[in-house]
Design a protein around this motif. Structure first.
Motif, PDB file in Angstrom:
ATOM      1  N   ARG A   1       0.840  -1.193   0.000  1.00 40.48           N
ATOM      2  CA  ARG A   1       0.000   0.000   0.000  1.00 40.48           C
ATOM      3  C   ARG A   1       0.874   1.241   0.000  1.00 40.48           C
ATOM      4  O   ARG A   1       1.882   1.289   0.693  1.00 40.48           O
TER       5      ARG A   1
ATOM      6  N   GLY B   1      -4.011   7.655 -10.577  1.00 43.25           N
ATOM      7  CA  GLY B   1      -4.197   6.455  -9.750  1.00 43.25           C
ATOM      8  C   GLY B   1      -3.119   6.226  -8.714  1.00 43.25           C
ATOM      9  O   GLY B   1      -3.286   5.409  -7.818  1.00 43.25           O
TER      10      GLY B   1
ATOM     11  N   ARG C   1      -3.512   3.612  -1.894  1.00 37.89           N
ATOM     12  CA  ARG C   1      -3.756   2.692  -3.007  1.00 37.89           C
ATOM     13  C   ARG C   1      -2.909   1.436  -2.847  1.00 37.89           C
ATOM     14  O   ARG C   1      -1.732   1.516  -2.500  1.00 37.89           O
TER      15      ARG C   1
ATOM     16  N   ILE D   1      -2.223  -1.212 -10.528  1.00 42.04           N
ATOM     17  CA  ILE D   1      -3.067  -0.730  -9.440  1.00 42.04           C
ATOM     18  C   ILE D   1      -4.091  -1.817  -9.156  1.00 42.04           C
ATOM     19  O   ILE D   1      -4.787  -2.280 -10.060  1.00 42.04           O
TER      20      ILE D   1
ATOM     21  N   THR E   1      -9.474  -0.893  -3.901  1.00 41.67           N
ATOM     22  CA  THR E   1      -8.816  -0.024  -2.928  1.00 41.67           C
ATOM     23  C   THR E   1      -9.087   1.409  -3.243  1.00 41.67           C
ATOM     24  O   THR E   1      -9.447   1.781  -4.315  1.00 41.67           O
TER      25      THR E   1
END
Length: 125
Positions: free
Chosen positions: A54, A92, A97, A121, A125
């Motif tokens: 993350r 993104g 994320r 990605i 999330t």
């Protein structure tokens, strides 16, 4: 009570008494292991790695001609700095994320770094 029941009880008790950051790190480590990714803490300089984690932070670093987008990926064991050279932002790529990254691990100022990593990605999330 069987041995599996005792294990479930211990996990539940740990969840009730542990710090949220510790639990989050445990969850990230489990997700990483299930996906087949490597643990950041076990990777060495020069190694081709695939990690899942993350993003803790994302920032633009405007250092003259060497501008870059830098992010810290945490996989539950250790943080790795991701650096995209010549980029101001990437859609993104935001804190919080979850991502899978791949590249050759380097060391810069004593920290693990991936330059211009390939990334995916993760959904949800």
């Amino acid at each position: 009570m069987g041995s599996t029941d005792g294990g479930a009880f211990r996990r539940m008790l740990k969840r009730l008494t542990s710090d949220v950051e510790v639990l989050d790190a445990d969850d990230l480590t489990e997700d990483s292991e299930r996906s087949g990714a490597q643990r950041a803490s076990e990777c060495a300089c020069g190694q081709e790695v695939t990690m899942l984690g993350r993003l803790r932070s994302v920032e633009f670093c405007p250092q003259d001609a060497d501008a870059s987008l830098e992010a810290e990926l945490f996989d539950g064991t250790e943080g790795v700095t991701l650096i995209w050279m010549g980029r101001r932002r990437i859609p993104g790529i935001v804190p919080g994320r979850t991502m899978r990254v791949r590249g050759r691990l380097s060391i810069r100022d004593g920290r693990k770094v991936l330059y211009n990593p390939y990334y995916e990605i993760c959904q949800g999330t």
